[in-house]
Design a protein around this motif. Sequence first.
Motif, PDB file in Angstrom:
ATOM      1  N   GLY A  13     -39.696 -28.530 -77.810  1.00  0.00           N
ATOM      2  CA  GLY A  13     -39.403 -28.115 -76.150  1.00  0.00           C
ATOM      3  C   GLY A  13     -40.592 -27.155 -75.486  1.00  0.00           C
ATOM      4  N   ALA A  14     -41.831 -27.468 -75.982  1.00  0.00           N
ATOM      5  CA  ALA A  14     -43.442 -27.125 -75.456  1.00  0.00           C
ATOM      6  C   ALA A  14     -44.076 -27.345 -76.040  1.00  0.00           C
ATOM      7  N   VAL A  15     -45.159 -28.505 -76.075  1.00  0.00           N
ATOM      8  CA  VAL A  15     -46.319 -28.147 -77.261  1.00  0.00           C
ATOM      9  C   VAL A  15     -47.688 -29.168 -76.681  1.00  0.00           C
ATOM     10  N   ARG A  16     -48.488 -28.321 -77.544  1.00  0.00           N
ATOM     11  CA  ARG A  16     -49.907 -28.286 -76.395  1.00  0.00           C
ATOM     12  C   ARG A  16     -50.718 -29.149 -77.399  1.00  0.00           C
ATOM     13  N   ASN A  17     -51.921 -29.651 -77.211  1.00  0.00           N
ATOM     14  CA  ASN A  17     -53.041 -30.449 -78.162  1.00  0.00           C
ATOM     15  C   ASN A  17     -51.970 -30.876 -79.237  1.00  0.00           C
ATOM     16  N   GLY A  18     -50.644 -31.160 -79.695  1.00  0.00           N
ATOM     17  CA  GLY A  18     -50.292 -31.839 -80.927  1.00  0.00           C
ATOM     18  C   GLY A  18     -50.069 -33.057 -79.811  1.00  0.00           C
ATOM     19  N   VAL A  19     -49.134 -33.391 -81.942  1.00  0.00           N
ATOM     20  CA  VAL A  19     -48.956 -35.034 -81.980  1.00  0.00           C
ATOM     21  C   VAL A  19     -47.110 -35.408 -81.979  1.00  0.00           C
ATOM     22  N   ILE A  20     -46.423 -36.026 -81.912  1.00  0.00           N
ATOM     23  CA  ILE A  20     -44.807 -36.382 -82.532  1.00  0.00           C
ATOM     24  C   ILE A  20     -45.602 -37.639 -82.515  1.00  0.00           C
ATOM     25  N   SER A  21     -44.943 -38.208 -83.683  1.00  0.00           N
ATOM     26  CA  SER A  21     -44.844 -39.438 -83.930  1.00  0.00           C
ATOM     27  C   SER A  21     -44.244 -40.309 -84.818  1.00  0.00           C
ATOM     28  N   ASN A  22     -43.473 -41.582 -85.229  1.00  0.00           N
ATOM     29  CA  ASN A  22     -42.619 -41.711 -85.815  1.00  0.00           C
ATOM     30  C   ASN A  22     -41.732 -41.520 -85.830  1.00  0.00           C
ATOM     31  N   LEU A  23     -41.094 -41.734 -85.111  1.00  0.00           N
ATOM     32  CA  LEU A  23     -39.617 -40.786 -84.660  1.00  0.00           C
ATOM     33  C   LEU A  23     -38.599 -41.291 -83.943  1.00  0.00           C
ATOM     34  N   ASN A  24     -37.343 -42.029 -84.793  1.00  0.00           N
ATOM     35  CA  ASN A  24     -36.178 -41.939 -84.215  1.00  0.00           C
ATOM     36  C   ASN A  24     -35.111 -40.400 -83.550  1.00  0.00           C
ATOM     37  N   VAL A  25     -34.606 -40.652 -82.771  1.00  0.00           N
ATOM     38  CA  VAL A  25     -33.194 -39.697 -82.435  1.00  0.00           C
ATOM     39  C   VAL A  25     -32.283 -40.830 -81.788  1.00  0.00           C
ATOM     40  N   GLY A  51     -51.348 -33.618 -74.966  1.00  0.00           N
ATOM     41  CA  GLY A  51     -50.589 -34.127 -76.286  1.00  0.00           C
ATOM     42  C   GLY A  51     -50.579 -36.215 -76.303  1.00  0.00           C
ATOM     43  N   GLU A  52     -50.057 -36.045 -78.051  1.00  0.00           N
ATOM     44  CA  GLU A  52     -49.530 -37.703 -77.463  1.00  0.00           C
ATOM     45  C   GLU A  52     -47.990 -37.488 -78.390  1.00  0.00           C
ATOM     46  N   ILE A  53     -47.569 -39.099 -77.538  1.00  0.00           N
ATOM     47  CA  ILE A  53     -45.857 -38.572 -78.379  1.00  0.00           C
ATOM     48  C   ILE A  53     -46.544 -40.463 -78.449  1.00  0.00           C
ATOM     49  N   ASP A  54     -46.304 -41.054 -80.146  1.00  0.00           N
ATOM     50  CA  ASP A  54     -47.019 -42.115 -80.524  1.00  0.00           C
ATOM     51  C   ASP A  54     -44.734 -42.802 -81.510  1.00  0.00           C
ATOM     52  N   ASN A  55     -44.699 -43.510 -81.145  1.00  0.00           N
ATOM     53  CA  ASN A  55     -44.173 -44.944 -81.977  1.00  0.00           C
ATOM     54  C   ASN A  55     -42.475 -43.885 -82.185  1.00  0.00           C
ATOM     55  N   CYS A  56     -42.276 -42.871 -80.476  1.00  0.00           N
ATOM     56  CA  CYS A  56     -40.414 -42.661 -80.603  1.00  0.00           C
ATOM     57  C   CYS A  56     -39.634 -43.444 -80.157  1.00  0.00           C
ATOM     58  N   HIS A  57     -38.384 -43.222 -80.578  1.00  0.00           N
ATOM     59  CA  HIS A  57     -37.290 -44.329 -80.023  1.00  0.00           C
ATOM     60  C   HIS A  57     -36.306 -42.769 -79.979  1.00  0.00           C
ATOM     61  N   ASN A  58     -35.471 -42.958 -78.548  1.00  0.00           N
ATOM     62  CA  ASN A  58     -34.138 -42.595 -78.427  1.00  0.00           C
ATOM     63  C   ASN A  58     -33.406 -43.648 -78.352  1.00  0.00           C
ATOM     64  N   TYR A  59     -32.296 -43.872 -79.247  1.00  0.00           N
ATOM     65  CA  TYR A  59     -31.450 -45.006 -79.519  1.00  0.00           C
ATOM     66  C   TYR A  59     -29.953 -44.147 -79.192  1.00  0.00           C
ATOM     67  N   GLY A  60     -29.671 -44.298 -77.629  1.00  0.00           N
ATOM     68  CA  GLY A  60     -27.986 -44.016 -76.998  1.00  0.00           C
ATOM     69  C   GLY A  60     -28.251 -42.826 -76.613  1.00  0.00           C
ATOM     70  N   CYS A  61     -28.992 -41.844 -76.675  1.00  0.00           N
ATOM     71  CA  CYS A  61     -28.389 -40.615 -76.030  1.00  0.00           C
ATOM     72  C   CYS A  61     -29.270 -40.319 -75.124  1.00  0.00           C
ATOM     73  N   SER A  62     -27.552 -39.513 -74.804  1.00  0.00           N
ATOM     74  CA  SER A  62     -27.707 -39.482 -72.869  1.00  0.00           C
ATOM     75  C   SER A  62     -27.921 -37.648 -72.007  1.00  0.00           C
ATOM     76  N   SER A  69     -50.147 -38.348 -73.699  1.00  0.00           N
ATOM     77  CA  SER A  69     -49.792 -40.144 -73.835  1.00  0.00           C
ATOM     78  C   SER A  69     -48.849 -39.746 -74.046  1.00  0.00           C
ATOM     79  N   VAL A  70     -48.245 -41.255 -73.496  1.00  0.00           N
ATOM     80  CA  VAL A  70     -46.781 -41.794 -74.744  1.00  0.00           C
ATOM     81  C   VAL A  70     -46.772 -43.167 -74.549  1.00  0.00           C
ATOM     82  N   ASN A  71     -46.963 -43.747 -76.220  1.00  0.00           N
ATOM     83  CA  ASN A  71     -47.675 -44.599 -76.604  1.00  0.00           C
ATOM     84  C   ASN A  71     -46.286 -45.569 -77.615  1.00  0.00           C
ATOM     85  N   GLY A  72     -45.702 -47.085 -77.468  1.00  0.00           N
ATOM     86  CA  GLY A  72     -45.004 -46.654 -78.370  1.00  0.00           C
ATOM     87  C   GLY A  72     -43.478 -46.752 -78.222  1.00  0.00           C
ATOM     88  N   CYS A  73     -43.099 -46.144 -76.923  1.00  0.00           N
ATOM     89  CA  CYS A  73     -41.982 -45.868 -77.529  1.00  0.00           C
ATOM     90  C   CYS A  73     -40.700 -46.503 -76.502  1.00  0.00           C
TER      91      CYS A  73
END
Length: 201
Positions: A77-89, A116-127, A157-161
């Motif tokens: 829901g909420a992220v501060r100073n965190g990193v989320i990476s390498n995830l598929n949904v 924060g930072e989001i790296d290499n995360c991918h949403n496949y068809g979720c609406s 930042s959002v990178n490679g998503c």
Amino acid sequence: VISTADELNNMRNNLAAHYKLETDIDLSTWIETNSPETGWQPIGTSATPFTGNFDGNGHTISGLYLDMTYLNNGLFGAVRNGVISNLNVKNSLAKGDVLTEDCNSVGFVVGWMETGEIDNCHNYGCSIYRDALSFTPDPFAFETFAGGIAGQLFYSSVNGCSNTGNIKCESVETGDIISTTSTGGIVGYIEGYEGCSVSDC
């Protein structure tokens, strides 16, 4: 190390730790058993955000259902100073019919993020669908920030998503778009432009 839906849910008990996903997780059965009416409760709130590191390790979370009754909606829901990476949904849905008057941020990875930072995360068809008819008396008075990856970013930042899902915020009856809506394939709304970047998406 996270390998079950229960372990994923229990991350909310330690929002400052570092986690790694060990296997794919389908949340559909867990949500049907534990919270069929309200869907997934996002990890981290604006009052108590997630401040750790979550490495999806290239794995996939599917069956995520968000009914958008929370202020910030997503796997996180909420992220501060965190990193989320390498995830598929995959095979997931966010749908809002009855909502609060609060500003509503929704993204399948993160609803709201600050520094924060989001790296290499991918949403496949979720609406994401949000129906303006539920907003009374004025359906155009409330804000929605909706993105396939993140709803709202502050100095982040959002990178490679990537995203292949639909993002729709409109009246089912009239087709009118909510005038205060910000939607995007990757990010719905960005604030603090000098500290933000969206790259290689």
